[in-house]
Scaffold this active site. Structure first.
Site, mmCIF file in Angstrom:
data_model
loop_
_atom_site.group_PDB
_atom_site.id
_atom_site.type_symbol
_atom_site.label_atom_id
_atom_site.label_comp_id
_atom_site.label_asym_id
_atom_site.label_seq_id
_atom_site.Cartn_x
_atom_site.Cartn_y
_atom_site.Cartn_z
ATOM 1 N N LYS A 47 0.773 -1.137 0.016
ATOM 2 C CA LYS A 47 0.055 0.080 -0.189
ATOM 3 C C LYS A 47 0.870 1.397 -0.122
ATOM 4 O O LYS A 47 1.992 1.109 0.476
ATOM 5 C CB LYS A 47 -0.827 0.021 1.234
ATOM 6 C CG LYS A 47 -0.188 -0.154 2.661
ATOM 7 C CD LYS A 47 -1.117 -0.273 3.654
ATOM 8 C CE LYS A 47 -0.215 -0.128 5.145
ATOM 9 N NZ LYS A 47 -1.401 -0.537 6.104
ATOM 10 N N ARG A 145 -11.404 0.497 14.488
ATOM 11 C CA ARG A 145 -11.265 1.368 13.279
ATOM 12 C C ARG A 145 -11.996 0.317 12.218
ATOM 13 O O ARG A 145 -13.138 0.250 12.181
ATOM 14 C CB ARG A 145 -9.570 1.408 13.299
ATOM 15 C CG ARG A 145 -9.139 2.294 12.595
ATOM 16 C CD ARG A 145 -7.678 2.475 12.353
ATOM 17 N NE ARG A 145 -7.287 0.927 11.654
ATOM 18 C CZ ARG A 145 -5.880 0.763 11.217
ATOM 19 N NH1 ARG A 145 -5.010 1.808 11.579
ATOM 20 N NH2 ARG A 145 -5.721 -0.110 10.705
ATOM 21 N N TYR A 273 13.504 31.480 7.168
ATOM 22 C CA TYR A 273 12.149 32.191 7.564
ATOM 23 C C TYR A 273 12.264 32.488 9.095
ATOM 24 O O TYR A 273 12.515 31.475 9.818
ATOM 25 C CB TYR A 273 11.175 31.489 7.220
ATOM 26 C CG TYR A 273 10.710 31.375 5.793
ATOM 27 C CD1 TYR A 273 10.621 32.715 5.013
ATOM 28 C CD2 TYR A 273 10.645 30.378 4.789
ATOM 29 C CE1 TYR A 273 10.207 32.721 3.713
ATOM 30 C CE2 TYR A 273 10.206 30.246 3.516
ATOM 31 C CZ TYR A 273 10.010 31.379 2.973
ATOM 32 O OH TYR A 273 9.811 31.592 1.711
ATOM 33 N N MET A 321 9.677 24.739 2.269
ATOM 34 C CA MET A 321 8.863 23.955 1.451
ATOM 35 C C MET A 321 9.928 23.547 0.390
ATOM 36 O O MET A 321 9.878 22.169 0.129
ATOM 37 C CB MET A 321 7.636 24.775 0.675
ATOM 38 C CG MET A 321 7.062 24.210 -0.281
ATOM 39 S SD MET A 321 5.811 24.861 -1.287
ATOM 40 C CE MET A 321 4.794 25.369 -0.072
HETATM 41 C C1 LIG Z 1 -0.574 -1.625 6.819
HETATM 42 C C2 LIG Z 1 -1.285 -2.908 7.209
HETATM 43 C C3 LIG Z 1 -0.631 -4.017 7.264
HETATM 44 C C4 LIG Z 1 0.894 -4.064 7.335
HETATM 45 O O1 LIG Z 1 1.400 -3.741 8.439
HETATM 46 P P1 LIG Z 1 2.937 -3.619 8.790
HETATM 47 O O2 LIG Z 1 2.938 -3.145 10.472
HETATM 48 O O3 LIG Z 1 3.448 -2.373 8.001
HETATM 49 O O4 LIG Z 1 3.647 -4.589 8.533
HETATM 50 C C5 LIG Z 1 -1.277 -5.280 7.658
HETATM 51 N N1 LIG Z 1 -2.517 -5.329 7.514
HETATM 52 C C6 LIG Z 1 -3.377 -4.252 7.413
HETATM 53 C C7 LIG Z 1 -5.021 -4.377 7.650
HETATM 54 C C8 LIG Z 1 -2.857 -2.959 7.292
HETATM 55 O O5 LIG Z 1 -3.494 -1.922 7.224
#
Ligand SMILES: *Cc1c(COP(=O)(O)O)cnc(C)c1O
Length: 376
Positions: A47, A145, A273, A321
């Site tokens: 992801k 969640r 800045y 930036m």
């Molecule tokens: C991001 C995620 C993972 C991976 O988690 P890591 O700690 O980065 O290995 C696994 N399962 C879900 C549902 C996630 O959102």
């Protein structure tokens, strides 16, 4: 001017501008270690563009080194892997209820289902496509969640079994995700494991026989054998982040930037800045062409360092930036030299963990925050 001149790149990505290098051999080695710990199957979680390292590249590297599954958040990320030519099983686990789930059927993508609303639209898409959707039922085991709340679980299992009988879904997995796995002794881990076991038992009681049961992410894969079940989903660990601090994994990212200019600054020269820093003595200041738009956290102003010629030099004044100023003192630094913002740490350079500490966050946020302008 010819039209081809208009198309010439403005910068040569090898030598100019901020650049991000990804060491795929580190990712390969981390994958092999994690696959060994997982025991069962390993899902490479790619992801957020493979945690900023390039989703397709990380995916292919992981698949060649012991992973057999890929995991992403959105269906869009999963489809992108398919369009890149990747054919391994892919699971997408977080989607609004109105995404085109038809795409999951077209591209053979597994989807996680957190509740009856999602199940209904996935099943409807499957009916139209004329083939069953591959689903994993997602149980919330303690994050409050994503995933079905325990009170809604039996209803979801019931609906999923009905859909299996209709031929619109196949339940291939039950999944959960732990809240405190980076603290191995935390009581929430045992509670999460128990809730997961309960969820699997409820699914079985409803007649479901999911071959895959997956609970562990990187932390539990490394430290909690009881969480590993048939499949472990690992993301951070692939790219060298160990949230438990127990295992030597290899960092895979190096962020560099060339010195654009150098100025002599007399004692008392205020920099940047807000004039947050003033040279205490005469020194030399090197300018690097990257800033918080490129993922260098502004809140690390005043504490951050970079490496030039293998030596640590403080970032001075506010990170802006697009630019940072580095106090290189008497080091023989010249315009065109390359500074290392962070790397695996083998050559005196700051690490991603250093930047995370300087900015009060975790390494995950640093690696996923590199801006689009940085050359890969
Ligand atoms: C991001 C995620 C993972 C991976 O988690 P890591 O700690 O980065 O290995 C696994 N399962 C879900 C549902 C996630 O959102």
């Amino acid at each position: 001017m010819t039209s081809t001149a208009l198309l010439e790149p403005v910068v040569d990505h090898r030598t100019r501008g901020a650049a991000l290098q990804v060491d795929l051999t580190a990712i390969a080695e981390n994958t092999r270690l994690l696959a060994d710990r997982a025991g069962g199957a390993l899902m490479a979680v790619v992801k957020a563009d493979g945690f900023g390292h390039g989703a397709a590249r990380v995916a292919r590297t992981a698949l060649r080194n012991g992973a057999s599954w890929l995991g992403v958040t959105s269906l869009e990320e999963a489809v992108a892997l398919r369009l890149d030519g990747i054919t391994a099983p892919v699971l997408s686990w977080l989607n609004p209820v109105d995404v085109p789930f038809r795409q999951a059927l077209v591209h053979d993508i597994d989807v996680a289902v957190p509740g009856p609303e999602h199940l209904a639209v996935v099943a409807a898409a499957a009916r139209r496509a004329g083939k069953p959707a591959r689903v994993h039922l997602h149980l919330d085991v303690g994050l409050a969640r994503d995933g079905a709340a325990p009170l809604a679980w039996a209803r979801l299992c019931h609906a999923a079994r009905r859909a299996e009988r209709d031929g619109t879904v196949r339940v291939l997995g039950v999944m959960g995700h732990l809240a405190c796995a980076d603290e191995p002794g935390h009581p929430a881990n045992a509670a999460g494991r128990e809730r997961f076991a309960w969820g699997v038992a409820v699914a079985r009681r409803h007649g479901l026989r999911p071959p895959l049961r997956h609970l562990a992410a990187t932390s539990a894969t490394l430290t909690d054998p009881l969480s590993r079940h048939t499949l472990c989903r690992v993301g951070a660990g692939l790219v060298g982040i160990d949230p438990t601090g127990t295992t030597a994994l290899r960092g895979a990212m190096t962020l560099t930037a060339p010195v654009v200019s150098i100025r002599e600054a007399g004692a008392g020269t205020p920099v940047g800045y807000g004039h947050q820093w003033t040279a205490a003595r005469a020194t030399r200041l090197a300018l690097l062409p990257l800033g918080y738009a490129d993922g260098v956290p502004r809140c690390a102003s005043g504490v951050a360092e970079v490496a030039v010629h293998g030596r640590r030099c403080p970032v001075v004044g506010r990170i802006s930036m697009d630019q940072v100023v580095v106090d290189v003192g008497a080091l023989p630094v010249a315009v065109g030299d390359v500074a290392t913002v962070f790397g695996p740490g083998g050559h005196g350079e700051p690490t991603i963990a250093d930047w995370a500490a300087w900015s009060g966050t975790i390494p995950h946020e640093i690696v996923t925050g590199i801006g689009a302008r940085v050359h890969r």
